[in-house]
Design an enzyme around this catalytic site. Structure first.
Site, PDB file in Angstrom:
ATOM      1  N   ASN A   1      -4.791   5.133  -1.769  1.00 42.29           N
ATOM      2  CA  ASN A   1      -5.932   5.789  -1.507  1.00 42.29           C
ATOM      3  C   ASN A   1      -6.409   7.174  -2.227  1.00 42.29           C
ATOM      4  O   ASN A   1      -5.251   7.766  -2.506  1.00 42.29           O
ATOM      5  CB  ASN A   1      -5.610   6.447   0.068  1.00 42.29           C
ATOM      6  CG  ASN A   1      -5.568   5.189   1.138  1.00 42.29           C
ATOM      7  OD1 ASN A   1      -6.748   4.717   1.434  1.00 42.29           O
ATOM      8  ND2 ASN A   1      -4.063   4.709   1.194  1.00 42.29           N
TER       9      ASN A   1
ATOM     10  N   ASP B   1     -11.786   1.448   2.436  1.00 41.60           N
ATOM     11  CA  ASP B   1     -11.023   1.421   3.514  1.00 41.60           C
ATOM     12  C   ASP B   1     -11.509   1.691   4.796  1.00 41.60           C
ATOM     13  O   ASP B   1     -12.582   2.386   5.006  1.00 41.60           O
ATOM     14  CB  ASP B   1      -9.951   2.476   3.112  1.00 41.60           C
ATOM     15  CG  ASP B   1      -8.637   2.569   3.790  1.00 41.60           C
ATOM     16  OD1 ASP B   1      -8.504   1.423   4.447  1.00 41.60           O
ATOM     17  OD2 ASP B   1      -8.032   3.435   3.822  1.00 41.60           O
TER      18      ASP B   1
ATOM     19  N   GLU C   1      -5.927  -4.344   8.950  1.00 39.63           N
ATOM     20  CA  GLU C   1      -4.742  -3.295   8.998  1.00 39.63           C
ATOM     21  C   GLU C   1      -4.261  -3.379  10.428  1.00 39.63           C
ATOM     22  O   GLU C   1      -5.051  -3.540  11.319  1.00 39.63           O
ATOM     23  CB  GLU C   1      -5.390  -1.928   8.672  1.00 39.63           C
ATOM     24  CG  GLU C   1      -5.691  -1.736   7.213  1.00 39.63           C
ATOM     25  CD  GLU C   1      -6.493  -0.302   6.941  1.00 39.63           C
ATOM     26  OE1 GLU C   1      -5.891   0.466   6.111  1.00 39.63           O
ATOM     27  OE2 GLU C   1      -7.419   0.093   7.671  1.00 39.63           O
TER      28      GLU C   1
ATOM     29  N   GLU D   1       0.933  -1.060  -0.091  1.00 36.58           N
ATOM     30  CA  GLU D   1       0.003   0.256   0.047  1.00 36.58           C
ATOM     31  C   GLU D   1       0.966   1.424   0.003  1.00 36.58           C
ATOM     32  O   GLU D   1       1.646   1.299   0.811  1.00 36.58           O
ATOM     33  CB  GLU D   1      -0.958   0.103   1.108  1.00 36.58           C
ATOM     34  CG  GLU D   1      -1.811   1.445   1.209  1.00 36.58           C
ATOM     35  CD  GLU D   1      -2.708   1.383   2.369  1.00 36.58           C
ATOM     36  OE1 GLU D   1      -3.262   2.514   2.503  1.00 36.58           O
ATOM     37  OE2 GLU D   1      -2.789   0.619   3.352  1.00 36.58           O
TER      38      GLU D   1
ATOM     39  N   GLU E   1      -8.319   2.562  -2.889  1.00 40.94           N
ATOM     40  CA  GLU E   1      -8.815   2.516  -1.664  1.00 40.94           C
ATOM     41  C   GLU E   1      -9.779   3.792  -1.600  1.00 40.94           C
ATOM     42  O   GLU E   1      -9.211   4.875  -1.796  1.00 40.94           O
ATOM     43  CB  GLU E   1      -7.854   2.197  -0.556  1.00 40.94           C
ATOM     44  CG  GLU E   1      -7.012   0.839  -0.535  1.00 40.94           C
ATOM     45  CD  GLU E   1      -6.245   0.828   0.551  1.00 40.94           C
ATOM     46  OE1 GLU E   1      -6.249   1.507   1.525  1.00 40.94           O
ATOM     47  OE2 GLU E   1      -5.425  -0.297   0.537  1.00 40.94           O
TER      48      GLU E   1
END
Length: 553
Positions: free
Chosen positions: A75, A137, A194, A20, A107
């Site tokens: 993101n 997310d 996460e 990520e 995301e």
């Protein structure tokens, strides 16, 4: 803006799945600043689009390092998700660097779904058409509803790190994580946890069925020039407590749809040669196989939702004590019960019964799994060797050791049902340090001393002690274990096993007593021989001496 990259791994194997991308603002005075401190400012001041282009461009420069099938997750700001130009901009930036869009995961935060859902759906559709995957997310912390999951083409659900951090301590957090994983499985979405930092968290997530994880356990966010080292690093090993009969078995169990798993389990259930059923906490039949239905003389559907007491009032008092013990957390096996006739003209039957409590992820008993083996004919034939003894003997010969898992402080984290049934304490009283309550008073202090030395030094555990059995007798056990170390060399877990050594110990004591008696008897004989030798020598000496003149006169 500088991109950092955090590994995302497959929980059950530790294999790298991708990264990520996390943006950091490299401030000239304060150093790296996290997105939560600058993204809102960029959105308020109309800088978010330029910032995103800069970060995407820098992120896609790692294309030569990310060989297939590694993915890259990025993101997207809530404001950008409402821009119809976003998909085209991402396509152009990806083509400039040659990054394949089918390995890009976009995301989206839950807050982005609050405004203009129609526009978000349009943008999401374009991203999917380009080959991108979509992830929701921080699921569970915002305001999204099941309608959003149904309306938008998501591929992944990301479990917020707050739930992951608390799941090993708080029952509510465990329930939420379990619900998110179950929801993801039902909707065919991959679940990603996460903030996975500890082995215990990874263990629980894998047990709940979560597929992917990221966090400090698998690696801190790193700069682009460190990616090659992360890829070359050995994967974090699967927990020994979760080793399965084979990789194919583990894969099929975790990857297939819940309905397919149910069909597989039902086929095993119905094909078993013994009667099987599951009772809830009110002792009602939740499920049973055809074999048990035949043994009870009723169709399967006649059992479901009805209690044992209601269906078989004559049989219930015989089995009730074992139901009560199982609901308290005690695992019971090899019980021989005589069942009174449940139908007219039927003789009484003899059964071997097993009662196993079923626990949920919060360690609460939610019912009883029961197995019944009809041994009536064997008893009628007066078989000299009880079936229960045969089963127990063969089980012990195949695997006489019972596994256990402790944390760094010596608290039990995993308790095998085979260990539970060796003591009358029940599962809840074997958690943490309460397993010491089962030890003989004379063995308690030596055991604690040896455990303290092992926990302090990291030396292997090897201790023998007596444990109170379910029948009130004391049995000798031997517990051995070794530590597992973390990244900094600290002890994170202890893994080991307990073995029943009572028969060997009794034999050793018997041999020791016999040896001491033998030594004592030999010492008596030797002492007698010595005295006799001295007496003979004194007589011989007297014969050779000159006679005393006074005496001869």
């Amino acid at each position: 803006m500088i991109p950092y990259f955090q590994p995302i791994v497959v929980l059950r194997t530790g294999q790298l799945r991708g990264f990520e991308m996390l943006a950091r603002w490299q401030h000239p005075i304060h150093g790296p600043i996290l997105p939560s401190n600058f993204i809102p400012l960029a959105e308020e001041n109309g800088l978010i689009e330029g910032l995103t282009r800069q970060v995407f461009r820098k992120a896609f420069r790692v294309t030569p390092l990310l060989a297939a099938p590694l993915t890259l997750s990025v993101n997207i700001s809530a404001i950008q998700l409402h821009s119809s130009d976003l998909p085209l901009e991402i396509r152009v930036l990806a083509e400039e660097s040659g990054f394949p869009l089918d390995r890009l995961i976009v995301e989206i935060t839950e807050s982005a779904l609050l405004k203009d859902l129609a526009r978000v759906k349009e943008v999401a559709g374009k991203l999917k058409a380009m080959g991108c995957r979509l992830a929701l997310d921080d699921f569970g912390t915002g305001y999204s509803s099941l309608r959003h999951l149904q309306s938008l083409p998501f591929d992944e659900l990301k479990i917020d790190l707050g739930f992951v951090h608390e799941m090993t301590k708080k029952r509510d957090s465990r329930k939420i994580v379990a619900a998110i994983v179950g929801l993801g499985q039902s909707l065919c979405l991959t679940t990603v946890a996460e903030g996975v930092e500890t082995e215990e968290q990874a263990h629980m997530l894998l047990w709940l069925g979560c597929e992917l994880g990221q966090g400090w356990r698998y690696g801190h966010p790193c700069a682009a020039d460190e990616i090659a080292g992360v890829i070359a690093r050995e994967p974090v090993a699967v927990l020994p407590a979760l080793v399965t009969p084979g990789d194919e078995w583990a894969s099929s169990n975790l990857e297939c749809m819940p309905t397919l798993r149910l069909a597989q389990l039902q086929a095993i259930y119905d094909g078993a040669p013994v009667g099987l059923c599951f009772l809830d906490c009110t002792l009602r039949y939740v499920s049973l196989n055809r074999r048990l239905a035949e043994m009870n003389g009723l169709p399967v559907e006649a059992h479901l939702g009805r209690s044992v007491k209601e269906l078989f009032p004559q049989w219930f008092p015989v089995a009730e004590p074992y139901y009560v013990r199982a609901l308290r957390g005690e695992a019971i096996e090899g019980v021989e019960l005589t069942r009174p006739p449940i139908r007219a003209g039927e003789d009484e039957g003899v059964f071997l019964a097993s009662y196993q409590p079923a626990w949920d992820e919060a360690d609460e008993v939610i019912g009883i799994s029961i197995a019944l083996l009809d041994v009536t004919e064997d008893r009628r034939a007066e078989d000299l060797t009880p079936v229960s003894a045969d089963l127990e003997e063969s089980r012990s010969e195949i695997n006489p050791e019972v596994p256990w898992v402790m944390d760094a402080e010596g608290n039990n984290l995993q308790v095998s049902s085979r260990w539970v049934r060796t003591t009358p304490l029940g599962k809840d009283r074997l958690r943490n340090l309460r397993w010491l309550e089962a030890l003989h008073a004379e063995d308690l202090e030596p055991t604690i001393k040896k455990m303290n030395v092992a926990l302090r030094t990291g030396k292997a555990i090897d201790v023998e002690y007596r444990v109170m059995g379910v029948e009130g007798e004391w049995r000798w056990m031997r517990s051995r274990g070794s530590p597992r170390h973390g990244f900094m060399g600290e002890i994170t877990r202890w893994y080991g096993s307990v073995e029943d050594i009572h028969d060997r110990k009794v034999m050793e004591e018997s041999i020791g007593d016999s040896w001491e008696r033998s030594i004592g008897e030999r010492n008596v004989v030797f002492e007698g021989v010595r005295i006799a030798d001295e007496l003979r020598q004194s007589i011989a000496d007297a014969d050779t001496e000159e006679p005393d003149p006074e005496l001869t006169r």
